[in-house]
Design a protein around this motif. Structure first.
Motif, PDB file in Angstrom:
ATOM      1  N   LEU A   1     -18.331  12.947  16.116  1.00 36.47           N
ATOM      2  CA  LEU A   1     -16.944  13.416  16.028  1.00 36.47           C
ATOM      3  C   LEU A   1     -16.641  13.984  14.637  1.00 36.47           C
ATOM      4  CD1 LEU A   1     -14.709  12.591  18.355  1.00 36.47           C
ATOM      5  CD2 LEU A   1     -13.623  11.600  16.374  1.00 36.47           C
ATOM      6  N   SER A   2     -17.105  13.266  13.607  1.00 31.38           N
ATOM      7  CA  SER A   2     -16.852  13.695  12.236  1.00 31.38           C
ATOM      8  C   SER A   2     -17.518  15.049  11.975  1.00 31.38           C
ATOM      9  CB  SER A   2     -17.399  12.628  11.288  1.00 31.38           C
ATOM     10  OG  SER A   2     -16.807  12.719  10.044  1.00 31.38           O
ATOM     11  N   ILE A   3     -18.737  15.201  12.458  1.00 29.34           N
ATOM     12  CA  ILE A   3     -19.463  16.459  12.272  1.00 29.34           C
ATOM     13  C   ILE A   3     -18.798  17.582  13.087  1.00 29.34           C
ATOM     14  CG2 ILE A   3     -21.636  17.646  12.863  1.00 29.34           C
ATOM     15  CD1 ILE A   3     -23.159  15.355  11.732  1.00 29.34           C
TER      16      ILE A   3
ATOM     17  N   LYS B   1     -15.688  17.847  14.293  1.00 29.06           N
ATOM     18  CA  LYS B   1     -14.360  18.218  13.789  1.00 29.06           C
ATOM     19  C   LYS B   1     -14.494  19.084  12.542  1.00 29.06           C
ATOM     20  CE  LYS B   1     -11.084  14.999  13.487  1.00 29.06           C
ATOM     21  NZ  LYS B   1     -10.149  13.888  13.675  1.00 29.06           N
ATOM     22  N   THR B   2     -15.386  18.666  11.635  1.00 31.85           N
ATOM     23  CA  THR B   2     -15.541  19.393  10.377  1.00 31.85           C
ATOM     24  C   THR B   2     -16.165  20.761  10.620  1.00 31.85           C
ATOM     25  OG1 THR B   2     -15.936  17.227   9.384  1.00 31.85           O
ATOM     26  CG2 THR B   2     -16.310  19.119   7.977  1.00 31.85           C
ATOM     27  N   MET B   3     -17.114  20.815  11.551  1.00 29.63           N
ATOM     28  CA  MET B   3     -17.755  22.096  11.868  1.00 29.63           C
ATOM     29  C   MET B   3     -16.737  23.061  12.469  1.00 29.63           C
ATOM     30  SD  MET B   3     -21.303  22.135  13.907  1.00 29.63           S
ATOM     31  CE  MET B   3     -22.635  21.775  12.847  1.00 29.63           C
TER      32      MET B   3
ATOM     33  N   TYR C   1     -13.550  23.022  12.007  1.00 30.55           N
ATOM     34  CA  TYR C   1     -12.617  23.392  10.934  1.00 30.55           C
ATOM     35  C   TYR C   1     -13.251  24.415   9.976  1.00 30.55           C
ATOM     36  CZ  TYR C   1     -10.152  22.923   6.493  1.00 30.55           C
ATOM     37  OH  TYR C   1      -9.499  23.203   5.318  1.00 30.55           O
ATOM     38  N   ALA C   2     -14.474  24.114   9.522  1.00 31.42           N
ATOM     39  CA  ALA C   2     -15.085  24.945   8.477  1.00 31.42           C
ATOM     40  C   ALA C   2     -15.573  26.290   9.020  1.00 31.42           C
ATOM     41  CB  ALA C   2     -16.246  24.186   7.836  1.00 31.42           C
ATOM     42  N   LEU C   3     -16.135  26.279  10.230  1.00 34.36           N
ATOM     43  CA  LEU C   3     -16.675  27.534  10.775  1.00 34.36           C
ATOM     44  C   LEU C   3     -15.632  28.280  11.606  1.00 34.36           C
ATOM     45  CD1 LEU C   3     -20.211  26.238  11.912  1.00 34.36           C
ATOM     46  CD2 LEU C   3     -19.672  27.492   9.817  1.00 34.36           C
ATOM     47  N   LYS C   4     -14.446  27.664  11.716  1.00 38.08           N
ATOM     48  CA  LYS C   4     -13.332  28.247  12.490  1.00 38.08           C
ATOM     49  C   LYS C   4     -13.782  28.568  13.915  1.00 38.08           C
ATOM     50  CE  LYS C   4     -11.068  30.111   8.383  1.00 38.08           C
ATOM     51  NZ  LYS C   4     -12.030  29.589   7.398  1.00 38.08           N
TER      52      LYS C   4
ATOM     53  N   HIS D   1      -8.957  20.225  16.154  1.00 37.69           N
ATOM     54  CA  HIS D   1      -9.780  19.419  15.239  1.00 37.69           C
ATOM     55  C   HIS D   1      -8.963  18.486  14.337  1.00 37.69           C
ATOM     56  CE1 HIS D   1      -9.811  23.570  13.239  1.00 37.69           C
ATOM     57  NE2 HIS D   1      -8.912  22.874  12.592  1.00 37.69           N
ATOM     58  N   PHE D   2      -7.685  18.772  14.159  1.00 36.22           N
ATOM     59  CA  PHE D   2      -6.870  17.886  13.321  1.00 36.22           C
ATOM     60  C   PHE D   2      -6.490  16.596  14.049  1.00 36.22           C
ATOM     61  CE2 PHE D   2      -5.539  21.948  11.140  1.00 36.22           C
ATOM     62  CZ  PHE D   2      -6.233  21.680   9.974  1.00 36.22           C
TER      63      PHE D   2
END
Lengths: 203, 540
Positions: A77-79, A81-83, A85-88, A188-189
């Motif tokens: 989940l952490s990966i 969500k961050t992916m 967010y970061a890669l849009k 993702h938030f």
């Protein structure tokens, strides 16, 4: 139609990775005991290289939201969500029980997993009418649920003494259209795991 | 000089925090999402609940921190995170997010020790002045840490049982005060001058902290009163407990400061917010004391970014296979983390470069150095990149600068030594220039012979020897060249005074202790061994 989509689930003591592009899907299971955190991101990077997709080319990430091992679920989940967010890119979730119903030929399937403390998780899926039921047996009613659904194939990655389950998981049965029926678009938030099982202080 | 922007994540316990910090000091953003309201309901931090809340908050906190910083991730130089110690499930949420950010934005990753973070919270508002002693007091730690330089940590005192913050929380629970207990005890203690008899005193001679005895004393006192149906004076109990707990902290801190002769005391951790502790340290210790403001006392990502900046300068980066380490030990960074092969080559580089320096060479390329040292050029370039940005493409390496860097890598610092016994051997030692090669300087010399006392050799005036710790002040090493019959008394005294190393030239042999390393050099025995070998060779 899912394109260049990474699938990741860490609800059990192995890593399940998938890559979907149109009707094509590739899956991989990586055994890593309790050290999923050590292997997970490198496994994803290597897997993307194997399927020939650069991170910039990813369109979406699909993440198993549980139920299963609490800490394990949060790693994917952490990966994811961050992916997202970061890669849009889009973030989708799926039930970590229902994903295993994708790897059997049968249209009616019950996926069963160990919930510890003598409890079991169950995920019932009818791929044709798209009904999904998930839960945990608090009073051993999985046996009843299974008995009531004679026509359902019972699958698990583990064996249980009181339920006859098939241990065979065959990635070649994966059907992208069936999979698209079990996923939900997430923000993702706000995306949270689905633990199902309560912990002591919640009871 | 280029600005270094670090994006830091801290999720070791019950605060989800992200921050952007520039050059290790300038805070561009600091977002802390506290879980305190949730944990108040359960009377403490439930690890699974804490991990769940981190998982829910993390992406939002990351976004808020980068937005408030006014930067984009493209302008970030590295992603830092708390590697440990802490709650494993909580740490993992931050670690996976940090790894993914580093992967997605192609940035280096820096794992940071949580306690180092608390110490470096002081670097934000003050300046760390080395050598220093850091008092770390939090819910999980009570330690005194000696630091010679940046990222060089030596734990000198720690608790043998409960941490101070943990003790405050447990005592608060016994008195039915809300979680977290520290601020409530601090507040109640201020309302009275009354004390109760807890029948407790701490062991002043112990080289460690201990709080479980004090906690038990409070529990026993409360239970006894309850059994007798007597009214409890909560304020007086808080006042007594806090007085005793802080008295122990102050006494041990004072002891450590005196032993290690430091320039500054740096206070860190959540309990550093306790007003009575601040007051007592300031009134009892005559040393420069740095205490972070309240917002940097509790867990925050700024402090993680402040440590990460120092690690960034050393290129101390982590890999994607790094796992959470709930029991991560605090240790010296830099040299310790390089590969064994690199570590073996560093002394070769140092001595080779010193020879080049003596030959007047001021610049060298990796290919020239490879020829000179008989080590292949790619290994040299890789080893040097582990140490830092040492050279420029097309220019090569500046020899003086390299010597300075490797000198520091090898821990060859300005070590001061005291010489006891200035006979023929002692005089020869004073005249030898150890400093140039080893960074060792004999700054004091003592002898009992009044004919020698007062003389100056190589800038060192010989003084009258007496058994007094003042003689060894500011010296880490003692060299003894006295009569063997006097050696034992002198060595015992040196150890008692806390000297760290003894080079013993007498025929007596002494063993190293936990606190003092002894190296025995008996020249007469060495000569006998050599004579034996020469004799054997002649026989052949």
């Amino acid at each position: 139609m899912l394109k260049n989509t990474l699938v990741v689930d860490t609800s059990r003591n192995f890593i399940l990775l998938g890559f979907i592009n149109g009707n094509e899907a590739t899956f991989k299971q990586i055994e890593c005991g309790r050290n999923i955190s050590v292997y997970l991101l490198n496994a994803i990077i290597e897997f993307l290289e194997e399927v020939g997709c650069k991170k910039e080319e990813l369109n979406a990430v699909c993440c198993g939201k549980g139920p299963g091992a609490f800490t394990g679920i949060r790693l994917a989940l952490s990966i994811a969500k961050t992916m997202s967010y970061a890669l849009k890119i889009d973030l989708y979730s799926f039930s970590s029980l229902q994903i295993y119903n994708m790897f059997v030929k049968d249209r009616k399937v019950i996926s069963i997993d160990d919930a510890r403390s003598y409890k079991l998780y169950y995920g019932i899926l009818n791929k044709d009418d798209k009904t999904m039921i998930e839960g945990i047996d608090e009073d051993r009613n999985v046996v009843d649920i299974c008995d009531m659904r004679d026509d359902y194939k019972k699958v698990s990655t583990k064996s249980f003494s009181n339920i006859d389950t098939s241990l065979l998981v065959d990635f070649s049965y994966f059907n992208v259209i069936d999979f698209e029926n079990i996923i939900s678009l997430e923000d993702h938030f706000t995306f949270k795991p689905s633990y199902i099982k309560k912990i002591d202080c919640e009871m | 000089m280029k600005n270094i922007n670090i994006f830091a994540i801290e999720t070791s316990c019950d605060e989800t925090s992200c921050a952007v910090i520039r050059n290790g000091k300038e805070v561009l953003s600091n977002i802390v999402s506290s879980q305190i309201d949730t944990h108040v309901k359960t009377g403490g931090v439930v690890p699974e609940i804490a991990s769940r809340l981190h998982s829910e908050q993390i992406t939002y906190v990351i976004d808020k921190a980068i937005s408030e910083s006014g930067l984009s991730f493209e302008e970030i130089d590295a992603i830092a995170f708390t590697e440990g110690p802490g709650l494993v499930g909580a740490l993992l949420v931050g670690i996976e997010a940090a790894k993914t950010l580093a992967f997605c934005y192609d940035k280096p990753l820096i794992g940071v020790h949580h306690i180092a973070g608390h110490i470096y919270a002081n670097e934000i508002e003050n300046k760390l002045d080395f050598p220093l002693m850091s008092l770390v007091v939090s819910g999980g730690h009570t330690e005194l840490i000696y630091m010679r330089n940046h990222l060089d940590f030596e734990v000198v005192y720690k608790t043998t049982d409960d941490a101070l913050g943990e003790t405050f929380d447990k005592v608060a629970r016994v008195l039915r005060l809300p979680y977290p207990g520290g601020p409530h005890i601090d507040r109640l203690a201020k309302t009275t001058d009354n004390l109760v008899d807890l029948k407790y005193s701490f062991d002043e001679s112990a080289d460690s902290f201990s709080f479980s005895g004090l906690k038990t004393a409070v529990i026993n006192y409360v239970n006894e009163k309850n059994m007798k149906n007597e009214q409890l004076d909560d304020a007086a109990i808080c006042n007594t407990f806090q007085n005793l707990a802080i008295a122990q902290i102050v006494a041990k801190t004072k002891d450590a400061i005196e032993k290690f002769n430091v320039k500054q005391l740096v206070v860190a951790g959540g309990v550093a917010a306790n007003s009575f502790l601040r007051e007592q340290l300031e009134s009892n210790l005559s040393i420069d004391i740095a205490i972070p403001s309240i917002k940097y006392c509790t867990d925050n990502a700024v402090m993680i970014g402040a440590v990460a900046y120092q690690q960034y300068l050393l290129k101390d980066f982590s890999d994607f296979d790094l796992n959470a380490n709930p029991n991560l030990a605090l240790r010296k960074t830099s040299v310790m983390q390089k590969s064994k092969a690199t570590m073996k080559r560093i002394p070769i580089y140092y001595h080779g470069l010193r020879r080049l320096q003596n030959l007047g060479v001021d610049r060298v390329s990796s290919a020239e150095l490879a020829d000179y040292l008989n080590i292949n050029a790619p290994s040299i370039r890789r080893d040097f990149s582990m140490v830092g940005e040492l050279g420029k493409q097309g220019y090569g390496y500046n020899v003086d600068y390299l010597v300075k860097v490797f000198r520091s890598e090898l821990g060859i610092q300005d070590t001061k030594a005291v010489l006891i016994g200035v006979g023929n051997l002692g005089s020869a030692l004073i005249n030898y220039d150890f400093y140039d090669e080893f960074g060792l300087r004999i700054v004091k010399a003592y002898d009992r012979n009044s004919l020698i006392v007062g003389k100056t050799i190589n800038g060192v005036t010989i003084e009258k020897f007496e058994e007094n710790c003042i003689l060894y002040e500011q010296c880490d090493i003692a060299i003894i060249c006295v009569d063997s019959k006097d050696a034992k008394g002198i060595v015992d005294n040196l150890m008692k005074c806390g000297i760290k190393g003894i080079l013993n030239f007498t025929t007596e042999r002494f063993a190293s202790t936990k606190k003092t390393a002894v190296h025995n050099v008996d020249l007469s025995s060495e000569l006998l061994v050599l004579a034996y070998h020469v004799q054997k060779m002649m026989e052949v």
